[in-house]
Design an enzyme around this catalytic site. Structure first.
Site, PDB file in Angstrom:
ATOM      1  NE  ARG A  39     103.376 -19.769  14.815  1.00 17.50           N
ATOM      2  CZ  ARG A  39     104.486 -19.648  14.101  1.00 17.50           C
ATOM      3  NH1 ARG A  39     104.426 -19.436  12.813  1.00 17.50           N
ATOM      4  NH2 ARG A  39     105.661 -19.714  14.679  1.00 17.50           N
TER       5      ARG A  39
ATOM      6  CE  LYS B 196     124.782 -22.404  11.787  1.00 21.65           C
ATOM      7  NZ  LYS B 196     124.504 -21.186  11.041  1.00 21.65           N
TER       8      LYS B 196
ATOM      9  N   GLY C   1     110.109 -23.648  18.824  1.00 21.86           N
ATOM     10  CA  GLY C   1     110.836 -24.157  17.666  1.00 21.86           C
ATOM     11  C   GLY C   1     110.801 -25.670  17.539  1.00 21.86           C
TER      12      GLY C   1
ATOM     13  N   GLY D  85     112.279 -17.592  17.139  1.00 23.17           N
ATOM     14  CA  GLY D  85     113.274 -16.551  17.412  1.00 23.17           C
ATOM     15  C   GLY D  85     112.907 -15.706  18.623  1.00 23.17           C
TER      16      GLY D  85
HETATM   17  P1  AMP Z   1     117.969 -25.318  16.094  1.00 28.40           P
HETATM   18  O1  AMP Z   1     117.067 -24.582  15.160  1.00 28.40           O
HETATM   19  O2  AMP Z   1     119.270 -24.673  16.323  1.00 28.40           O
HETATM   20  O3  AMP Z   1     117.270 -25.716  17.382  1.00 28.40           O
HETATM   21  O4  AMP Z   1     118.357 -26.659  15.330  1.00 28.40           O
HETATM   22  C1  AMP Z   1     117.427 -27.632  15.051  1.00 28.40           C
HETATM   23  C2  AMP Z   1     117.918 -28.438  13.892  1.00 28.40           C
HETATM   24  O5  AMP Z   1     119.178 -28.963  14.195  1.00 28.40           O
HETATM   25  C3  AMP Z   1     116.995 -29.591  13.596  1.00 28.40           C
HETATM   26  O6  AMP Z   1     116.531 -29.472  12.280  1.00 28.40           O
HETATM   27  C4  AMP Z   1     117.897 -30.814  13.746  1.00 28.40           C
HETATM   28  O7  AMP Z   1     117.690 -31.757  12.730  1.00 28.40           O
HETATM   29  C5  AMP Z   1     119.279 -30.244  13.614  1.00 28.40           C
HETATM   30  N1  AMP Z   1     120.267 -31.062  14.334  1.00 28.40           N
HETATM   31  C6  AMP Z   1     120.329 -31.320  15.643  1.00 28.40           C
HETATM   32  N2  AMP Z   1     121.354 -32.143  15.915  1.00 28.40           N
HETATM   33  C7  AMP Z   1     121.963 -32.410  14.749  1.00 28.40           C
HETATM   34  C8  AMP Z   1     123.084 -33.195  14.375  1.00 28.40           C
HETATM   35  N3  AMP Z   1     123.777 -33.867  15.272  1.00 28.40           N
HETATM   36  N4  AMP Z   1     123.436 -33.189  13.095  1.00 28.40           N
HETATM   37  C9  AMP Z   1     122.758 -32.510  12.182  1.00 28.40           C
HETATM   38  N5  AMP Z   1     121.690 -31.761  12.465  1.00 28.40           N
HETATM   39  C10 AMP Z   1     121.278 -31.713  13.732  1.00 28.40           C
END
Ligand code: AMP
Length: 417
Positions: free
Chosen positions: A40, A206, A374, A397
């Site tokens: 950064r 999610k 991210g 974000g």
């Molecule tokens: P996000 O911040 O929503 O992009 O989520 C990223 C996080 O989701 C990372 O830390 C991944 O380890 C986790 N993740 C992605 N796929 C899976 C999965 N199938 N099971 C558990 N965690 C997951």
């Protein structure tokens, strides 16, 4: 983009207040705070060098962590001033307050082309409250405002939004820095009329976090590839068993509506066809937070239901190969979110295969590849491919909100060209 940029400014001899994103990961080593990743800080160098060349007096402001209005010593920006000195190759004055007499004195001593860094703006609660009186105090230090902190632009705080309003009301200019300009170009303009096929890869934990992005990109993409834990809510909505996987049952309807919209708009919307699963077994140990630690046993690949005792952790090899094939013919690629729990080597192959395919499409076919910040950035850097894509966003974000089509307060407050 119609926003004024730092390139448009005549700043010789002027005091330029630059909001940067120096929210860098740090850890304590031998009683000293050490910066773990200086990305950064490096990202702001083009803007700083341009301002130095233009003969500005540069005042840098940033936040670090969440001190909640208190002077928390471990969240001081002083180590960043040392690091910036090293990277910039010239001294950086440090003011151990963001406002007030001391800050004013440091700023007053600056000569053209010199740089000062103010202490963590979040040592004051007024920063996050976007308190107008606090913004006025910050403005006392400056003639011109530049925002290069894309990662903080989704927040309407005093140093990201309030100060821009006060300066422009006074007849001063508020401009985007070069990093901010690039973020707006790649996450915004470049995706308005993308070269086709335009392939969007979305993963992560999610559906609820990504649904607005899915919804907006359905209107622009030719293909959307879904991965990560997010895929399990889609599977659940189709009546597939998901075992102990991370799911959002309340969002089954959201998932089905997205698929319906894809059908209507003739977007090729793909879900994983196989999944790497494991059976979690309580190890009897507790982690630092006192939560039980599970051993992930019996790692295997399934193509249909996930058994009741098992949990999904990544897309499987068939999905990874299919996604890689689709990515190989893309001309524009947007990737946000890993395909699985890539932090654990046992579940990283799917994410790595997608990363490799994105890099190959970029290097061999001249595809424009944009990484929406991210964890996808972390995944690329982890396997040393970070510099082989067209653009990696520095926002988390902020990138997500911008991709959703939201107006970012820190951008909205900037002057028009
Ligand atoms: P996000 O911040 O929503 O992009 O989520 C990223 C996080 O989701 C990372 O830390 C991944 O380890 C986790 N993740 C992605 N796929 C899976 C999965 N199938 N099971 C558990 N965690 C997951």
């Amino acid at each position: 983009m119609a926003k004024l940029t730092v390139r448009d400014l005549d700043v010789r001899g002027k005091r330029v207040f630059v909001r940067v994103d120096y929210n860098v990961p740090m850890e304590e080593r031998d009683g000293k705070m050490v910066i773990n990743d200086e990305t950064r800080i490096k990202e702001t160098l083009p803007t700083l060098k341009l301002l130095i060349e233009k003969g500005a007096k540069i005042i840098l402001a940033a936040h670090l962590g969440r001190p909640k209005g208190k002077r928390e010593a471990s969240l001081s920006l002083r180590p960043v001033a040392f690091k910036l000195h090293e990277l910039l190759g010239q001294p950086v004055e440090f003011a151990d307050d963001a406002i007030g007499e001391h800050a004013e004195k440091v700023v007053a001593s600056l000569k053209d082309g010199q740089v000062a860094l103010l202490e963590n703006v979040r040592y004051y609660n007024e920063e996050e409250a976007n308190d107008p009186a606090f913004a006025e105090k910050l403005v006392k230090l400056a003639d011109v405002y530049v925002n290069d902190a894309f990662g903080a632009a989704h927040r309407a705080h005093a140093s990201t939004e309030g100060i821009a309003r006060v300066i422009t009301k006074r007849g001063g200019k508020a401009a985007a820095g070069l990093l901010m300009e690039r973020e707006l170009k790649f996450l915004g303009d470049e995706l308005e009329n993308p070269a086709r096929p335009f392939v969007v890869i979305l993963g992560g934990a999610k559906v609820s976090d990504k649904i607005k992005v899915i919804d907006r990109l359905l209107e622009k993409a030719d293909t959307i590839l879904i991965g990560g834990a997010m895929a399990y809510t889609f599977k659940l909505a189709h009546g597939v068993k998901t075992g102990k996987s991370l799911i959002e049952p309340d969002h089954k309807g959201t998932a089905l509506a997205a698929e319906e919209k894809a059908k209507k708009l003739k977007v090729n919307f793909q879900l994983p066809t196989d999944t790497i699963i494991a059976t979690p077994v309580d190890s009897g140990k507790l982690n630092k937070k006192g939560k039980p630690v599970y051993d992930l046993t019996n790692i295997r690949t399934v193509s249909g239901d996930i058994p009741d005792d098992a949990e999904g952790f990544s897309v499987g090899p068939e999905t990874a190969a299919n996604y890689a094939e689709i990515i190989s013919s893309a001309k524009t690629i947007l990737w946000n979110g890993p395909m699985g729990m890539f932090e654990d080597e046992r579940f990283a192959a799917g994410t790595n295969a997608v990363a490799q395919a994105v890099v190959e499409a970029t290097q061999k076919n001249g595809a424009k590849s944009i990484i929406g910040g991210g964890d996808s950035v972390k995944a690329l850097n982890k396997i040393g491919l970070g510099n082989k894509v067209t653009f990696m966003s520095t926002g988390g974000g902020a990138s997500l909100e911008f991709l959703e089509g939201a107006v970012l307060p820190g951008v909205a407050a900037l002057s028009e060209k």
